[in-house]
Structure formats: structure tokens, C-alpha cells
Design an enzyme around this catalytic site. Structure first.
Site, short mmCIF file in Angstrom:
data_model
loop_
_atom_site.label_atom_id
_atom_site.label_comp_id
_atom_site.label_asym_id
_atom_site.label_seq_id
_atom_site.Cartn_x
_atom_site.Cartn_y
_atom_site.Cartn_z
N ASP A 242 0.86 -1.18 0.00
CA ASP A 242 0.00 0.00 0.00
C ASP A 242 0.90 1.23 0.00
O ASP A 242 2.13 1.12 0.03
CB ASP A 242 -0.95 -0.03 1.20
N ASP B 79 -2.71 8.41 -1.61
CA ASP B 79 -4.04 9.03 -1.60
C ASP B 79 -4.40 9.47 -0.19
O ASP B 79 -3.68 9.19 0.76
CB ASP B 79 -5.10 8.03 -2.09
N ASP C 256 -7.83 -7.43 0.63
CA ASP C 256 -6.90 -7.63 1.75
C ASP C 256 -7.61 -7.16 2.99
O ASP C 256 -8.50 -6.30 2.93
CB ASP C 256 -5.62 -6.81 1.58
N HIS D 178 -5.38 -21.00 10.73
CA HIS D 178 -6.75 -21.44 10.41
C HIS D 178 -7.52 -20.37 9.63
O HIS D 178 -8.11 -20.64 8.59
CB HIS D 178 -7.54 -21.80 11.67
#
Lengths: 376, 376
Positions: B92, B146, B271, B340
Site C-alpha cells: 500500500d 491518496d 486484503d 486457520h
């Protein structure tokens, strides 16, 4: 449990052997990773088995008794079933933690009253109920309930404490003999030699312990702050008395150098929190010496974690990456360092065994102990 | 980077595709585990690859820039070399963290001044240097700098912010085009649609972003507290404008239900920290719903962690054991739950892909979204 000695070293008291339990065999000398609350901190059971190649792990009775508690462990079918580790397990008796962790404790002839370090609740350990508790936890090897004396310790206190530990041992043996394993495999009880750093007390204790004719014997009350030379002196005295043909377990020891020196004195089994606790602070044990991965010098060292390491983390991660993780307090840092250190300890005792079998142990040991404490 | 759509769903906007990068291919729709500081918290790279079957992971520019810092990453040869993850990585732009983590920050036309949350040191991010930083980190996919507006956000602020984000994007694209990858593989830049929850702003932004003709496009500023219906409405508006033949990445989203609903609206990439952050608090996502493993009801449930789970932890550990670990704050608890949850998210997007390919996506999705939020 059976113990067979495969080879004894001509130049020392070192021996290579094999302990057989219902959960499999253990090649000695062996190091047992400490799985305090049913988990070796930051390490998966799969990693213990396949990467570290642990053959037996330790559980702490004090911790397991308080959490998750006996009801849960018994309903699970014992600790092996609860945590999914199906190789041998040894549990300590909880005595050491009662003194080191509990905020309040009171010792009487009957046993030890203490308050939980978790919630302050009150509990009472006796030689009898500690046998019952370890029957429920279901370790393959269980330990007698003793008093672990601190260091330094006045002679008179050490003597009185030793007598109490011996009276408690008689009660432990009686209860153990009157009860049976709760599960489908057998358990064995190891008594513990105490006596602080006093030769005569250690001799007296070793003789008493040897008389119990248990399947294995332990030495406690060392590695509690005394100089290494005092530890070695006590081990030597005790090993000369404990039966040759039974495994000898030196509790809570120690650094890689301590382990090798005590193997030379006839010790077969070790456990210690050092490799995992120090891992979480970024201290790595290697064949070349000790690395403090937090140091600036590793910041841009992109070489593998340990060129001579035996576990996959040694090749897969770099020193600079681990340094970053430890500095950033990332969980993966503790995970990597714990696997590395435990794999190193297991390599160390395995290599000691190879050297004993090959008749080259002392030469190798003397070379290693010079290197292992070097600060890299 | 190349993107090929293999199949589009007839009853929704869902698509199955494949993104090709120099570090390998990614089958879409895909979920990207968040590897904040170059590590997916509590998870080994080997586990990410073999057990979770992650195809691409995320890194946070803000975190990596502060620690270990660009000098270390550049000398390592980029983030892949530094952390040993040789599949694709996306970074990012750091914009989100500047606002959410930094104690002091000031926004100007030029960029964002901020103080480090680690040591209070002062820094300045601009569209240009954020491109340079991401060139050094070396992710396969890098993001434009941004401003991520909060929720709720006044219309006037959202509009002004959007214009600034667009001006910054022009500067990002210019700098990106003027510079080259520092390493032996190519990088691609994704611009980000903003506009808060205002349809006209989102349309305006999506049109501006589409005009940039980048190889993929992202939607930011959602999953910041708005109701799910508003998120879906914005996704729908934006997806109708963004080019069909380029991957669409919805940033920071979301719950399993959010993921499925947005796949139906035409999103290809996701994500979110939820699966790992919630894992550390004992929350498990399963096909049957959500398990809070801390609850009393799991105390003596010795059944496997998740009968339908796809990773080895689901079979190797029981619910009662994980509950004990989480209660005892043992690191292994976070490790097991993280594997998991991530394996579940990867299964979820993989199964969504299978259903899209088979033409049965909407029927499956509608059944799943009813189940996934159930509290078990």
C-alpha cells in the site's frame, strides 16, 4: 520403561543409551524442550517433531493443574491427547513453581499451601495428591514432590529440607505404587536428589534415592544461581552413587556448555527454559558461539541465520530479517529463534551421542566448550 | 503484469481470472494476507505457502519505511529477498497508516507530514517519494498515494479530498513513469478510487482513475465504518465504470460475507487484517459460522478445530486445546488461529472461483452468506 546403555566413553563418564517408553524410544543423552502449559512456547507440535526432532517434551504440573485444570486434561484422555504430542512426555512435580511463581506459600510436613499466580486462588500440594495429579496428566515419566532449595542456602536449612524431601519421597513412592496409570500406557516415577551444594548432603541424598530402586533418578536444586564449578562438583558426587544402569536426569540445566560438561559426568537427560526464553529475547545459540541478534552488527547481514544450522529456519531466513522481527516485537521473531535454539540443543545432544559412540567424545567436547560461550 | 479473465458469471458481475507477475501467477478472486512489517503476524513463510496457500501477500509501506528502513531493504535486494517470500507482493502507499497510526500529521498540497508512532521522528510523504519508496521496497504491485477519508465524512470534505487525491495521482503516475524497477522484475502501479459514500464523487473518481489506463485499479475509503449496504452500493457504482478487463482491488475488505458480496459485484482482489487480528483474540471463521474459542462451551470440546478446515492445524489441534492456549495467552494460540483463519479465507476465494467457473456462484454465495455470520 527400559534403559539400555549402548556405549560408555573411556575418557569420561559419558554414556550413550536408549530409553524405551510406551510412547516411543528416546536416544540419550537427550535434551527435553520445556512445554510449560502443554505447549513449547511459539512452536508447533509438527515443528517440534519434524524440524527440531524433539524426542520427549516436558510439562509443568503446577501450570497444567491451574490451567486448563485436571478435569479438562482427564476428559481429553491425558496430556498427549490434549495437546496432540504423541511422543514421550515428562512432568515435573510442581514443587519448583510453587516456590518461584506463587506469591504466598507455606511449607509444612504435610505439604505446600500456595496461592495461584493467575487468580490468587488457594491450593495445597502434598506428595500424595501430586502423584494423583501426575497420574491424571498422564506423562510417561513423573517426578517426586520435593523442596528445591535456593542458592545460597544455609547448611542447616539444606539438611532439614533434604530430610523433608526424603520423607515426602517415601510418601510419593507409596502413593505411586498404590495407584495405576489412568490410560493405556505405563508411567514411571523418578525420585530427586537434593542437598544444595553440600557434598555430604548430596551423598546422603544420592544413597537414599538409589535405595528406592526406581527406573530412573533425577538431580534437582542445581542451576539455581551457583557457580558452574559447584554444579559440576555436585553432579560428579551424585553420579558416582546413583546406579549406573538407570537414566540420570539433571533438572533445569542449562547452557550448551553446562549440558556438555554434565554429559561428561554421566548425565543422560536435561531440560531448560534457556533456549526458548532466550530465543524470545533474540539470543541464538550456535556451534560458533552466541549471537545477540538485536545488535547493530546484524542489521545488514543478509547471510542465512545459521549456515551450520539443522532446521529449515536457518536457511530460510537471514540474520538481518530476524533482527528486524525481534526489534519490531513481531511474533515470528520468537517463533524463528525458538525453533533455531531448540534444533541446536537437539543437534548438540545428538552429536554428543555420535561422538560417544565413536569414542571421540572428550576431544570433541573440549573443543566445543571453548567455542560455545564466545559472543559473536 | 497481465490479467486474463477465464470466466464471467451470468447471474452476477463475478469473474474468475488470472494475474501474471514476474513472481508468479495469482488466481482471482484472491485474498491477500496482510504482512504489515514484512511478516504476516505469527505465520511462517512456509506455512503461508504450503498450508494457507497464499498466492500474494501485502506489505505496508509506512511500517517498512520506518522499520527496518529503506537502506536495509534496498541492500537486501528488495522485500522478497529480505523476507524470503518469493511469490507476488503488493504494497500500500502508506497513506492510510499516516492517518490511523501517526500521532501528529499535517496534510498540504505537497504531501503529508507526520511523526513516527515508534519514536516520534518527523517524516514527509509526497506522491513522488512514496513512488520512490515503493520502487525500493520492490513490490510487484504498488499503490498510489491518496487520502483515505474517514466515515462519516462531510460531502465538501470528501470532494476536496478527492480532488487532492486526483492531483496526487497525476504526480504518482508521472514519477512512476519516469522511474524504473530497481530489481530484475517489473512493477505496476494501481490508482485508487475515493469519494467516500457519495455516488457522484465515486463516479467522478472512477472515471478519472479509468482514464489513467493503469494495469489494475483499486477502490479505497470503504470498510472504514460505513454500513455494509453503503459499501456494496459504492462498489457497484465504481465497478460499472472501471474497465472490465483489468483487475479490481477493494482495499481493506473485509468479513467473509463482505468478500463474497463484493466478488458478486465484480471485485477480484481483497486484503484485510480481520483474519489475523481476530485470530489473535480467539475468533475463528468457518464454513458454519464464527467461533469465539474463548467461550466456556468449547472448554471440553475435544473435536478437531474445524472438521471442514483445509489446513493441518484444523486436524492436528482440538477446540479445547486452542481455547486453553488463547486463555493462557500462549503464542501458539495466535499461531494456530492465524493459520486457520487465513487458510479459511484462501479456501473461500478459491471456492468462489470454482463456483464461478462452474456457473453456480450466485446459488452458492447466497447459501454461504446466510451461514458465515452465524455465531456458533
Amino acid at each position: 520403561m527400559k534403559f539400555q546403555i549402548s556405549h560408555t566413553d573411556k575418557n569420561s563418564k559419558a554414556r550413550a543409551g536408549e530409553i524405551s517408553t510406551d510412547h516411543g524410544t528416546i536416544q540419550t543423552p537427550i535434551f527435553m524442550p520445556v512445554g510449560t502449559a502443554g505447549t513449547v512456547k511459539a512452536v508447533h507440535q509438527r515443528e517440534l517433531r519434524d524440524d527440531i526432532k524433539a524426542q520427549i517434551i516436558l510439562g509443568n504440573t503446577y501450570h497444567l493443574y491451574l490451567r486448563p485444570g485436571l478435569e479438562v486434561i482427564e476428559q481429553a484422555g491425558g496430556l498427549h491427547k490434549f495437546n496432540g504430542w504423541d511422543k514421550p512426555i515428562l512432568t515435573d512435580s510442581g514443587g519448583y513453581q510453587v516456590y518461584s511463581l506463587s506469591k504466598q506459600r507455606k511449607l509444612t510436613e504435610e505439604g505446600a499451601k500456595f496461592t495461584s499466580h493467575i487468580d490468587g486462588s488457594k491450593h495445597f500440594f502434598t506428595p500424595e495428591n501430586v502423584m494423583d495429579i501426575q497420574r491424571i496428566i498422564g506423562a510417561d515419566i513423573i517426578m517426586a514432590f520435593d523442596e528445591c532449595t535456593p542458592y545460597p542456602c544455609e547448611y542447616d536449612y539444606a539438611k532439614k529440607s533434604l530430610d523433608l524431601t526424603h520423607r515426602w519421597l517415601t510418601r510419593c513412592c507409596k502413593r505411586f505404587d498404590e495407584t495405576q496409570s489412568k490410560y493405556s500406557y505405563s508411567q514411571t516415577l523418578f525420585p530427586i536428589v537434593q542437598g544444595s551444594v553440600y557434598k555430604d548432603l548430596r551423598e546422603k541424598s544420592a544413597e537414599f534415592i538409589a535405595e528406592q530402586n526406581c527406573e530412573g533418578n533425577a538431580i534437582g536444586g542445581l542451576s539455581v544461581g551457583e557457580p558452574a564449578e559447584e554444579m559440576y562438583a555436585m553432579t560428579e558426587v551424585v553420579c558416582s552413587i546413583l546406579p549406573f544402569d538407570k537414566p540420570r536426569y539433571l533438572m533445569g540445566v542449562g547452557t550448551p556448555v553446562n549440558v556438555l560438561e554434565n554429559i561428561a559426568l554421566g548425565i543422560d537427560m536435561f531440560d531448560c527454559v534457556l533456549p526458548t526464553r532466550n530465543a524470545r529475547h533474540g539470543l541464538l545459540y550456535t556451534q560458533q558461539g552466541i549471537i545477540n541478534i538485536k545488535n547493530e552488527k546484524w542489521k545488514k547481514d543478509f547471510s542465512p541465520l545459521d549456515e551450520n544450522g539443522t532446521s529449515y529456519v536457518d536457511k530460510e531466513y537471514s540474520k538481518a530479517y530476524l533482527r528486524h522481527l525481534v526489534h519490531s516485537q513481531e511474533l515470528l521473531g520468537a517463533q524463528i529463534a525458538s525453533i533455531h535454539n531448540l534444533a541446536f540443543y537437539l543437534w548438540l545432544v545428538g552429536e554428543a551421542r555420535n561422538q560417544i559412540m565413536a569414542g571421540t567424545f572428550m576431544e570433541w567436547k573440549n573443543k566445543m566448550v571453548k567455542q560455545l560461550d564466545v559472543r559473536l
